[in-house]
Design a protein around this motif. Structure first.
Motif, PDB file in Angstrom:
ATOM      1  N   THR A   1      31.243 126.858  33.678  1.00 26.42           N
ATOM      2  CA  THR A   1      29.635 126.976  34.092  1.00 26.42           C
ATOM      3  C   THR A   1      29.541 127.777  35.275  1.00 26.42           C
ATOM      4  OG1 THR A   1      29.302 124.825  32.867  1.00 26.42           O
ATOM      5  CG2 THR A   1      27.704 125.804  34.426  1.00 26.42           C
ATOM      6  N   LYS A   2      28.773 128.955  35.011  1.00 23.88           N
ATOM      7  CA  LYS A   2      28.433 129.739  35.974  1.00 23.88           C
ATOM      8  C   LYS A   2      26.786 129.803  36.497  1.00 23.88           C
ATOM      9  CE  LYS A   2      30.365 133.639  37.214  1.00 23.88           C
ATOM     10  NZ  LYS A   2      31.209 133.254  38.470  1.00 23.88           N
ATOM     11  N   TYR A   3      26.415 130.000  37.610  1.00 21.09           N
ATOM     12  CA  TYR A   3      25.037 130.123  38.073  1.00 21.09           C
ATOM     13  C   TYR A   3      24.947 131.495  38.713  1.00 21.09           C
ATOM     14  CZ  TYR A   3      25.642 125.072  37.468  1.00 21.09           C
ATOM     15  OH  TYR A   3      25.789 123.874  36.996  1.00 21.09           O
ATOM     16  N   LEU A   4      23.655 132.037  38.157  1.00 17.28           N
ATOM     17  CA  LEU A   4      23.522 133.507  38.846  1.00 17.28           C
ATOM     18  C   LEU A   4      21.858 133.418  39.377  1.00 17.28           C
ATOM     19  CD1 LEU A   4      24.215 135.451  35.262  1.00 17.28           C
ATOM     20  CD2 LEU A   4      25.719 135.020  37.195  1.00 17.28           C
ATOM     21  N   PRO A   5      21.742 133.889  40.271  1.00 18.42           N
ATOM     22  CA  PRO A   5      20.422 133.789  41.330  1.00 18.42           C
ATOM     23  C   PRO A   5      19.376 134.755  40.560  1.00 18.42           C
ATOM     24  CG  PRO A   5      22.032 135.120  42.447  1.00 18.42           C
ATOM     25  CD  PRO A   5      22.808 134.604  41.197  1.00 18.42           C
ATOM     26  N   VAL A   6      18.404 134.295  40.458  1.00 19.83           N
ATOM     27  CA  VAL A   6      17.184 134.891  40.112  1.00 19.83           C
ATOM     28  C   VAL A   6      16.233 135.262  41.076  1.00 19.83           C
ATOM     29  CG1 VAL A   6      15.061 135.028  38.334  1.00 19.83           C
ATOM     30  CG2 VAL A   6      17.361 133.787  37.601  1.00 19.83           C
ATOM     31  N   LYS A   7      16.162 134.429  42.272  1.00 23.57           N
ATOM     32  CA  LYS A   7      15.240 134.777  43.296  1.00 23.57           C
ATOM     33  C   LYS A   7      16.163 134.832  44.713  1.00 23.57           C
ATOM     34  CE  LYS A   7      11.733 132.098  45.810  1.00 23.57           C
ATOM     35  NZ  LYS A   7      11.297 130.622  45.962  1.00 23.57           N
ATOM     36  N   GLU A   8      15.679 135.804  45.564  1.00 27.63           N
ATOM     37  CA  GLU A   8      16.194 136.074  46.655  1.00 27.63           C
ATOM     38  C   GLU A   8      16.240 134.857  47.728  1.00 27.63           C
ATOM     39  OE1 GLU A   8      17.750 138.980  47.939  1.00 27.63           O
ATOM     40  OE2 GLU A   8      17.961 139.560  46.136  1.00 27.63           O
ATOM     41  N   PRO A   9      17.183 134.564  48.387  1.00 26.96           N
ATOM     42  CA  PRO A   9      17.148 133.214  49.180  1.00 26.96           C
ATOM     43  C   PRO A   9      16.407 133.484  50.443  1.00 26.96           C
ATOM     44  CG  PRO A   9      19.228 134.571  49.790  1.00 26.96           C
ATOM     45  CD  PRO A   9      18.477 135.040  48.354  1.00 26.96           C
ATOM     46  N   ASP A  10      15.720 132.720  50.923  1.00 28.89           N
ATOM     47  CA  ASP A  10      14.883 132.562  52.027  1.00 28.89           C
ATOM     48  C   ASP A  10      15.804 132.423  53.413  1.00 28.89           C
ATOM     49  OD1 ASP A  10      12.871 132.272  54.126  1.00 28.89           O
ATOM     50  OD2 ASP A  10      11.965 130.547  53.176  1.00 28.89           O
ATOM     51  N   MET A  11      16.021 133.428  54.086  1.00 37.07           N
ATOM     52  CA  MET A  11      16.856 133.501  55.094  1.00 37.07           C
ATOM     53  C   MET A  11      16.403 132.801  56.382  1.00 37.07           C
ATOM     54  SD  MET A  11      19.193 134.594  53.208  1.00 37.07           S
ATOM     55  CE  MET A  11      20.563 134.365  54.280  1.00 37.07           C
ATOM     56  N   SER A  12      14.992 132.566  56.465  1.00 33.29           N
ATOM     57  CA  SER A  12      14.147 132.137  57.583  1.00 33.29           C
ATOM     58  C   SER A  12      14.655 130.698  57.657  1.00 33.29           C
ATOM     59  CB  SER A  12      12.684 132.200  57.330  1.00 33.29           C
ATOM     60  OG  SER A  12      12.554 131.233  56.343  1.00 33.29           O
ATOM     61  N   LEU A  13      15.227 129.870  56.854  1.00 33.25           N
ATOM     62  CA  LEU A  13      15.536 128.628  56.856  1.00 33.25           C
ATOM     63  C   LEU A  13      16.941 128.661  57.590  1.00 33.25           C
ATOM     64  CD1 LEU A  13      14.254 127.098  53.621  1.00 33.25           C
ATOM     65  CD2 LEU A  13      13.256 127.075  55.945  1.00 33.25           C
ATOM     66  N   LEU A  14      17.688 129.455  57.630  1.00 31.45           N
ATOM     67  CA  LEU A  14      18.918 129.599  58.429  1.00 31.45           C
ATOM     68  C   LEU A  14      19.030 130.307  59.576  1.00 31.45           C
ATOM     69  CD1 LEU A  14      20.740 130.310  54.989  1.00 31.45           C
ATOM     70  CD2 LEU A  14      20.706 127.968  56.005  1.00 31.45           C
ATOM     71  N   SER A  15      19.843 129.668  60.479  1.00 30.57           N
ATOM     72  CA  SER A  15      20.032 130.185  62.038  1.00 30.57           C
ATOM     73  C   SER A  15      21.251 131.451  61.802  1.00 30.57           C
ATOM     74  CB  SER A  15      20.334 129.137  62.857  1.00 30.57           C
ATOM     75  OG  SER A  15      21.468 128.761  62.561  1.00 30.57           O
ATOM     76  N   ALA A  16      21.147 132.030  62.657  1.00 32.79           N
ATOM     77  CA  ALA A  16      22.016 133.089  62.921  1.00 32.79           C
ATOM     78  C   ALA A  16      23.715 132.602  62.811  1.00 32.79           C
ATOM     79  CB  ALA A  16      21.886 134.117  64.011  1.00 32.79           C
TER      80      ALA A  16
END
Length: 254
Positions: free
Chosen positions: A180-195
């Motif tokens: 079972t694989k999962y493919l992203p449809v939406k771009e991730p929201d990087m603002s929720l992750l720190s550097a």
């Protein structure tokens, strides 16, 4: 008369039909093995790998040897602050979704990266980050399953993300195994992750994302948090501070 296969099946609460299905053999064949017939070498391997025991105990019909592990003593923690950390996963669902989308965008297209590999990637990302920084990244809860740590409610979260149009599920094969694989449809929201968090995730993906599900499962079985947890119970984050040298990611003072 004692029978190892039957004892392992009953201890792990499998019916004959369920175990036969898991092993890819008929129930009649399993009954023969439980009545004393010697399994083929292929099936010895399947049974031993499934129950995570040595081949010898299946072949010789003896009780599995209980393993001992070289756990690094408490002195590892001398340089860790003495304030009490809260050892309850935060379960930051929105952050998890963005991390998952980021992982899928980076490595989801690799042929080995299916659901089982994702479980282990999420586990090592979370637990390695906690060992390094003494704080949670996603803070998902993981339970101890036969093939390694499994994030609780993963499938429910995936269903929610599918309904929201954030990813899509696909069925494929990796060699002869269904995947079972999962493919992203939406771009991730990087603002929720720190550097710092992004850097950590990138390093973990570089380290682990080319490994097969079995390789990652075997590695997780050497990790003290998994070793010290009873089957089907939640794996405690705090156990990362007692890891052995093979899985520890933090440098400690002697």
């Amino acid at each position: 008369m004692f029978n190892t296969i039957k004892a392992l099946r009953e201890a792990n609460k499998y019916s004959q039909e369920e175990l036969a299905k898991e092993l890819g053999i008929t129930r009649q064949t399993l009954i023969k093995y439980e009545n004393g017939e010697q399994p083929t070498l292929d099936n010895v391997k399947k049974i031993a790998n499934f129950f995570e025991v040595s081949y010898d105990c299946i072949i010789d019909n003896t009780e599995p040897v209980k393993h001992s592990y070289n756990i690094i003593p408490d002195k590892k923690r001398l340089d860790i602050q003495s304030d009490i950390r809260i050892d309850i996963p935060q379960n930051n669902i929105e952050k998890f979704k963005q991390v998952l989308l980021y992982i899928l965008k980076k490595v989801g297209g690799k042929p080995n990266v299916g659901q089982t590999v994702l479980y282990k990637l999420l586990y090592f990302i979370d637990f390695d980050y906690y060992e390094l920084h003494e704080e949670q990244l996603m803070g998902l809860k993981y339970i101890k399953n036969t093939f390694g740590p499994t994030p609780i409610d993963f499938k429910k979260l995936i269903t929610d993300m599918e309904k929201a149009g954030e990813l899509t599920e696909a069925k494929t094969k990796f060699f002869t195994r269904d995947m079972t694989k999962y493919l992203p449809v939406k771009e991730p929201d990087m603002s929720l992750l720190s550097a710092q968090e992004l850097n950590h995730i990138d390093k973990e993906l570089e380290k682990y994302s080319d490994k097969t599900a079995k390789e990652l499962s075997d590695l997780s079985h050497k990790d003290v948090p998994w070793i010290g947890t009873k089957d089907k119970e939640i794996i405690p984050y705090e156990a990362v501070f007692y890891r052995n040298e093979e899985t520890s990611v933090r440098g400690y003072n002697d």
